[in-house]
Design an enzyme around this catalytic site. Sequence first.
Site, PDB file in Angstrom:
ATOM      1  N   SER A 130       0.865  -1.180   0.000  1.00  0.00           N
ATOM      2  CA  SER A 130       0.000   0.000   0.000  1.00  0.00           C
ATOM      3  C   SER A 130       0.901   1.228   0.000  1.00  0.00           C
ATOM      4  O   SER A 130       1.656   1.440   0.950  1.00  0.00           O
ATOM      5  CB  SER A 130      -0.896  -0.004   1.246  1.00  0.00           C
ATOM      6  OG  SER A 130      -1.590   1.224   1.343  1.00  0.00           O
ATOM      7  N   LYS A 155      -1.142  -1.236  -4.446  1.00  0.00           N
ATOM      8  CA  LYS A 155      -2.296  -0.374  -4.138  1.00  0.00           C
ATOM      9  C   LYS A 155      -1.779   1.042  -3.973  1.00  0.00           C
ATOM     10  O   LYS A 155      -0.801   1.277  -3.274  1.00  0.00           O
ATOM     11  CB  LYS A 155      -2.962  -0.883  -2.851  1.00  0.00           C
ATOM     12  CG  LYS A 155      -3.760   0.133  -2.037  1.00  0.00           C
ATOM     13  CD  LYS A 155      -4.500  -0.563  -0.885  1.00  0.00           C
ATOM     14  CE  LYS A 155      -4.699   0.320   0.323  1.00  0.00           C
ATOM     15  NZ  LYS A 155      -5.319  -0.408   1.458  1.00  0.00           N
ATOM     16  N   LYS A 157      -2.853   5.117  -3.050  1.00  0.00           N
ATOM     17  CA  LYS A 157      -3.865   5.962  -2.423  1.00  0.00           C
ATOM     18  C   LYS A 157      -4.257   7.033  -3.430  1.00  0.00           C
ATOM     19  O   LYS A 157      -3.393   7.574  -4.153  1.00  0.00           O
ATOM     20  CB  LYS A 157      -3.293   6.626  -1.168  1.00  0.00           C
ATOM     21  CG  LYS A 157      -2.981   5.641  -0.057  1.00  0.00           C
ATOM     22  CD  LYS A 157      -4.249   5.119   0.586  1.00  0.00           C
ATOM     23  CE  LYS A 157      -3.921   4.248   1.797  1.00  0.00           C
ATOM     24  NZ  LYS A 157      -5.137   3.730   2.445  1.00  0.00           N
ATOM     25  N   ASP A 182      -7.144   3.157  -3.322  1.00  0.00           N
ATOM     26  CA  ASP A 182      -7.883   3.342  -2.062  1.00  0.00           C
ATOM     27  C   ASP A 182      -8.142   4.827  -1.842  1.00  0.00           C
ATOM     28  O   ASP A 182      -7.206   5.620  -1.713  1.00  0.00           O
ATOM     29  CB  ASP A 182      -7.050   2.765  -0.904  1.00  0.00           C
ATOM     30  CG  ASP A 182      -7.801   2.750   0.427  1.00  0.00           C
ATOM     31  OD1 ASP A 182      -8.959   3.234   0.479  1.00  0.00           O
ATOM     32  OD2 ASP A 182      -7.222   2.243   1.408  1.00  0.00           O
ATOM     33  N   GLU A 207     -11.062   0.678  -3.536  1.00  0.00           N
ATOM     34  CA  GLU A 207     -11.305   0.548  -2.093  1.00  0.00           C
ATOM     35  C   GLU A 207     -11.960   1.809  -1.519  1.00  0.00           C
ATOM     36  O   GLU A 207     -11.471   2.924  -1.717  1.00  0.00           O
ATOM     37  CB  GLU A 207      -9.963   0.266  -1.405  1.00  0.00           C
ATOM     38  CG  GLU A 207     -10.064  -0.131   0.054  1.00  0.00           C
ATOM     39  CD  GLU A 207      -8.704  -0.568   0.614  1.00  0.00           C
ATOM     40  OE1 GLU A 207      -7.835  -1.042  -0.161  1.00  0.00           O
ATOM     41  OE2 GLU A 207      -8.505  -0.425   1.832  1.00  0.00           O
ATOM     42  N   ASP A 232     -13.654  -1.152   3.142  1.00  0.00           N
ATOM     43  CA  ASP A 232     -12.729  -1.185   4.282  1.00  0.00           C
ATOM     44  C   ASP A 232     -13.470  -0.537   5.458  1.00  0.00           C
ATOM     45  O   ASP A 232     -14.178  -1.219   6.212  1.00  0.00           O
ATOM     46  CB  ASP A 232     -11.435  -0.432   3.878  1.00  0.00           C
ATOM     47  CG  ASP A 232     -10.449  -0.226   5.017  1.00  0.00           C
ATOM     48  OD1 ASP A 232     -10.784  -0.491   6.178  1.00  0.00           O
ATOM     49  OD2 ASP A 232      -9.311   0.238   4.758  1.00  0.00           O
ATOM     50  N   LYS A 256      -9.722  -5.804   8.649  1.00  0.00           N
ATOM     51  CA  LYS A 256      -8.742  -5.362   9.641  1.00  0.00           C
ATOM     52  C   LYS A 256      -9.320  -5.820  10.966  1.00  0.00           C
ATOM     53  O   LYS A 256     -10.453  -5.435  11.320  1.00  0.00           O
ATOM     54  CB  LYS A 256      -8.586  -3.838   9.626  1.00  0.00           C
ATOM     55  CG  LYS A 256      -7.897  -3.323   8.356  1.00  0.00           C
ATOM     56  CD  LYS A 256      -7.874  -1.818   8.304  1.00  0.00           C
ATOM     57  CE  LYS A 256      -7.228  -1.342   6.994  1.00  0.00           C
ATOM     58  NZ  LYS A 256      -7.449   0.096   6.782  1.00  0.00           N
ATOM     59  N   GLY A 284      -3.947  -3.413   6.584  1.00  0.00           N
ATOM     60  CA  GLY A 284      -2.940  -3.050   7.582  1.00  0.00           C
ATOM     61  C   GLY A 284      -3.172  -1.638   8.060  1.00  0.00           C
ATOM     62  O   GLY A 284      -3.902  -0.861   7.426  1.00  0.00           O
TER      63      GLY A 284
HETATM   64  O1  OSB Z   1      -7.119   2.437   4.357  1.00  0.00           O
HETATM   65  O2  OSB Z   1      -6.001   0.676   4.258  1.00  0.00           O
HETATM   66  C1  OSB Z   1      -6.128   1.819   4.689  1.00  0.00           C
HETATM   67  C2  OSB Z   1      -3.043   2.864   6.696  1.00  0.00           C
HETATM   68  C3  OSB Z   1      -3.622   3.592   7.706  1.00  0.00           C
HETATM   69  C4  OSB Z   1      -4.989   3.768   7.698  1.00  0.00           C
HETATM   70  C5  OSB Z   1      -5.768   3.222   6.687  1.00  0.00           C
HETATM   71  C6  OSB Z   1      -5.193   2.461   5.686  1.00  0.00           C
HETATM   72  C7  OSB Z   1      -3.800   2.312   5.676  1.00  0.00           C
HETATM   73  C8  OSB Z   1      -3.074   1.597   4.630  1.00  0.00           C
HETATM   74  C9  OSB Z   1      -1.711   1.065   4.985  1.00  0.00           C
HETATM   75  O3  OSB Z   1      -3.452   1.492   3.499  1.00  0.00           O
HETATM   76  C10 OSB Z   1      -1.604  -0.402   4.943  1.00  0.00           C
HETATM   77  C11 OSB Z   1      -0.321  -0.875   5.597  1.00  0.00           C
HETATM   78  O4  OSB Z   1      -0.304  -1.104   6.815  1.00  0.00           O
HETATM   79  O5  OSB Z   1       0.668  -1.014   4.882  1.00  0.00           O
HETATM   80 MG    MG Z   2      -8.285   1.214   3.066  1.00  0.00          MG
END
Ligand code: OSB
Ligand code: MG
Length: 360
Positions: A130, A155, A157, A182, A207, A232, A256, A284
């Site tokens: 991510s 992935k 953002k 995402d 996402e 999510d 999660k 995560g």
């Molecule tokens: O939306 O998945 C998410 C990190 C913090 C809060 C929300 C998200 C995330 C990540 C990071 O996408 C995932 C990771 O731990 O590598």
């Molecule tokens: Mg997410």
Amino acid sequence: MKLSYKKLKMPLISPFTTSFGTDTDKDVYIFILEDNGIKAYSESVTDENPFYGPEDNYTAFHIINNYLAPIVKGLPKPEEFNEKSGFIRGNNMAKAAMEMLLYDYYAKLDGKPLSKYMGKTRGYADVGISLGMDDINITLKKIQDALDRGYKRIKVKIMKGKETEILSSVRDSFPEIVLSADANSDYTEKDFDLVKKIDKYDLVYLEQPLYHDDIIYHSRLARQMSTPICLDESITSPEKAQKAFEIEACRVINIKEGRLGGIENSLKVIDIVKTFKGHVWIGGMLETGIGRAFNVSVASLEDINYPGDTSPNDKYFTQDIVKNPFNMINGTIRPNEGNGIGVEIDEEYLKKYTVDEGVL
Ligand code: OSB
Ligand code: MG
């Protein structure tokens, strides 16, 4: 029997930017349960601010200290914890931190690695990465590095107004990769025309485009897009997962354990996804080695069918608090073989990053 906590502040290797903000440090509560010669650990996935979901470190600590710690001290079996804590509404991340502490404790008492204590494990987890938002050239370089390291899914953002720039650059450079995006709830029902343009980037899923607690508008959007929707933030209970599939708000769920209130609820959601023939993977929250070990164990379960956001520890920290960080080989990570979560705590680094500690 001793139940204690440490609050840590750990610098992240690089800032992590989402549509709701930028993290430069990992501020986290670690919980420690000592009894019968066993030392169990867990962490709360809350952050300093309630920007991802409604809880933060302060609300979680309050709920744990005042309501959940007395329950945990009775050492209920992890599968009994939800019933005993059910009188407290919401506060899933606080509950998860305590339930998972009991999971580690009882898996250790049973002499089993958590991955085997929970159910049927494949013995390994497929891993995706991510990537937070960055200058686009940095993102493209990070993608190339991730592909070179064997990651099975990328992935990125996105946020409202930046989706086209980010996704067209990524697809121009990497036409064939397994890609997802995402939005962390950045769009509304007024943005459907903009969001629908994302179909042309051939994502495995999109996402959480809409509100953090919505399934109705996601269902409306899903009907107008070819890209599968992955939820999510919105999926905060097995019941919500059931409803989301019933109204076709998503075809994919990012699990999660923290957001769902623990492992028990996560296992229920995994079953629901299977009933609806959807896809499920483990997300995560930039966890330390402790939370990461839980995630990798869950991600190794047989019914998980997409790569997780479960990168090796060195993506996040130059120095983690465990002596046995995960190694990724060909895009897979094996859960620890020791009992429970199987982490060996590095007491020196744990101490170095501790900003507060006490007994509950
Ligand atoms: O939306 O998945 C998410 C990190 C913090 C809060 C929300 C998200 C995330 C990540 C990071 O996408 C995932 C990771 O731990 O590598
Ligand atoms: Mg997410």
